[in-house]
Design an enzyme around this catalytic site. Structure first.
Site, PDB file in Angstrom:
ATOM      1  N   ASP A  81     -18.212   6.861 -23.854  1.00  0.00           N
ATOM      2  CA  ASP A  81     -19.549   7.282 -23.417  1.00  0.00           C
ATOM      3  C   ASP A  81     -19.420   8.545 -22.546  1.00  0.00           C
ATOM      4  O   ASP A  81     -18.597   8.574 -21.616  1.00  0.00           O
ATOM      5  CB  ASP A  81     -20.157   6.127 -22.599  1.00  0.00           C
ATOM      6  CG  ASP A  81     -21.631   6.319 -22.296  1.00  0.00           C
ATOM      7  OD1 ASP A  81     -22.304   7.013 -23.057  1.00  0.00           O
ATOM      8  OD2 ASP A  81     -22.099   5.731 -21.291  1.00  0.00           O
ATOM      9  N   HIS A  82     -20.187   9.575 -22.845  1.00  0.00           N
ATOM     10  CA  HIS A  82     -20.207  10.821 -22.060  1.00  0.00           C
ATOM     11  C   HIS A  82     -18.838  11.451 -21.859  1.00  0.00           C
ATOM     12  O   HIS A  82     -18.461  11.796 -20.725  1.00  0.00           O
ATOM     13  CB  HIS A  82     -20.870  10.592 -20.687  1.00  0.00           C
ATOM     14  CG  HIS A  82     -22.327  10.273 -20.794  1.00  0.00           C
ATOM     15  ND1 HIS A  82     -23.257  11.214 -21.153  1.00  0.00           N
ATOM     16  CD2 HIS A  82     -22.995   9.108 -20.632  1.00  0.00           C
ATOM     17  CE1 HIS A  82     -24.451  10.639 -21.181  1.00  0.00           C
ATOM     18  NE2 HIS A  82     -24.318   9.367 -20.890  1.00  0.00           N
ATOM     19  N   HIS A 209     -30.198   6.658 -24.467  1.00  0.00           N
ATOM     20  CA  HIS A 209     -29.507   6.476 -23.185  1.00  0.00           C
ATOM     21  C   HIS A 209     -30.553   6.072 -22.147  1.00  0.00           C
ATOM     22  O   HIS A 209     -31.749   6.290 -22.342  1.00  0.00           O
ATOM     23  CB  HIS A 209     -28.843   7.782 -22.750  1.00  0.00           C
ATOM     24  CG  HIS A 209     -27.558   8.047 -23.473  1.00  0.00           C
ATOM     25  ND1 HIS A 209     -26.343   8.095 -22.839  1.00  0.00           N
ATOM     26  CD2 HIS A 209     -27.299   8.237 -24.791  1.00  0.00           C
ATOM     27  CE1 HIS A 209     -25.397   8.337 -23.720  1.00  0.00           C
ATOM     28  NE2 HIS A 209     -25.944   8.431 -24.919  1.00  0.00           N
TER      29      HIS A 209
HETATM   30  P1  13P Z   1     -28.994   2.865 -17.763  1.00  0.00           P
HETATM   31  O1  13P Z   1     -28.666   3.582 -16.501  1.00  0.00           O
HETATM   32  O2  13P Z   1     -30.452   2.803 -18.017  1.00  0.00           O
HETATM   33  O3  13P Z   1     -28.400   1.505 -17.821  1.00  0.00           O
HETATM   34  O4  13P Z   1     -28.373   3.702 -18.968  1.00  0.00           O
HETATM   35  C1  13P Z   1     -26.990   3.680 -19.208  1.00  0.00           C
HETATM   36  C2  13P Z   1     -26.543   4.732 -20.153  1.00  0.00           C
HETATM   37  O5  13P Z   1     -27.330   5.377 -20.812  1.00  0.00           O
HETATM   38  C3  13P Z   1     -25.094   4.971 -20.264  1.00  0.00           C
HETATM   39  O6  13P Z   1     -24.774   6.067 -21.058  1.00  0.00           O
END
Ligand code: 13P
Length: 325
Positions: A81-82, A209
């Site tokens: 993620d990211h 997200h």
């Molecule tokens: P939230 O902060 O709404 O849980 O989103 C998490 C997210 O998008 C992680 O990439």
């Protein structure tokens, strides 16, 4: 069963969504797999660079693999993620089946170029790539209409971005943001933008997200036990999420809700049992809360029971792979 999100998205598109849950600790990994097992729901286990730095990539991978052994029926993908290029390339060698390259803060053409280079490498490993277009951040009251629009994903650009970058799924900025304070401007999900993106990219998997619901009861309990969360903490409403899924959102990212539960359970433990010094007591309570929360999310997103429905597709792929060997 470790699978590619490609298989999951082809099955869920327009009907249900796969929760993509950020994990940092053993309790989160174990509770996530336990809940997916109980609900027979497919999951995306996702790891940020912060998680990789905190728990070490080898430790994270070993925990997820162990959970997969404990619950062999769970259908899951492992997602970065990211990430940036460096994280993505490391993840290609570390058993991930999906990576995100987040170049969303770069100008359009640079975002495309950086994404395209990761796509080229990832596809040679059979790994899929999520990219992001638009800026996921809170929309404050004092922004002009032009400033607000500039943050959202432009549908025409989304189409061009997907065609030129070759990415396999796209995270879109349609009004949500990360964290507990999503809608300080009270604007909610911008469905007209999501609808237009779906029209221009029919059947293409989209990612939401910032999908936590930020339960006001949990926020209230945290503050009762000494927390200092602001009263405008709020998240995505259940009905909004369901509608977004029909419009092509296949992957729903959740991190904040599980942090809120962690905070509530630990604050409550420290306050109500000050004589104890036991990590197992709050850890167990947290895993129970985590599991109960996920069971409700699986139901809401329509993912409950879908692992069973996916079996014929998984077997077909396994036969093809064996046939090619
Ligand atoms: P939230 O902060 O709404 O849980 O989103 C998490 C997210 O998008 C992680 O990439």
């Amino acid at each position: 069963m470790l699978v590619s999100p490609r298989l999951l998205y082809s099955h869920c598109y327009g009907r249900y969504a796969i929760p993509a849950v950020n994990v940092f600790t053993m309790e989160q990994v174990l509770a996530l797999f336990a809940s997916a097992h109980r609900a027979e729901a497919p999951i995306l286990v996702q790891l940020t660079p912060v998680a990789r730095n905190y728990a070490h990539p080898v430790m994270l991978q070993a925990m997820i693999q162990a959970a997969g052994h404990i619950y062999p029926d769970v259908v899951y993908a492992i997602h970065l993620d990211h990430g940036n290029e460096e994280h993505a390339i490391a993840a290609l060698e570390q058993g991930y089946t999906s990576v995100m390259i987040d170049a969303s803060h770069d100008p359009f053409d640079i975002n495309i170029e950086r994404t395209r280079l990761v796509v080229e490498k990832a596809h040679t490993h059979g790994i899929v790539v999520e990219a992001e277009l638009g800026v996921l951040s809170g929309v404050e009251d004092d922004l002009s209409v032009e400033e607000v629009d500039a943050k959202y994903t432009n549908p025409q650009q989304a189409k061009e971005f997907v065609e030129r970058s070759g990415c396999d799924s796209l995270a879109v900025a349609v009004g949500t943001s990360h964290g507990a304070y999503k809608f300080s401007g009270g604007q909610g999900i911008q469905f007209h933008i999501l609808e237009r993106i779906q029209e221009l990219l029919p059947g293409f998997p989209l990612v939401l997200h910032g999908s936590s619901c930020v339960d006001p009861e949990v926020v209230k309990a945290i503050n009762q036990y000494g927390g200092k969360l602001k009263p405008d903490a709020s998240g995505v409403k259940d009905e909004e999420l369901k509608k977004a899924i029909q419009l092509g959102i296949c992957k729903v990212n959740i991190a904040t809700d599980l942090r809120l539960l962690w905070t509530r359970d630990h604050r409550e433990f420290f306050t109500s049992q000050p004589e104890l010094i036991d990590p197992v007591v709050p850890g167990r309570k947290y895993m129970q809360s985590f599991e109960a929360f996920m069971l409700k999310r699986f139901e809401l997103m329509g993912a409950a029971g879908q692992s069973r429905a996916l079996q014929p597709l998984i077997q077909e792929i396994q036969h093809t792979i064996i046939g090619q060997e």
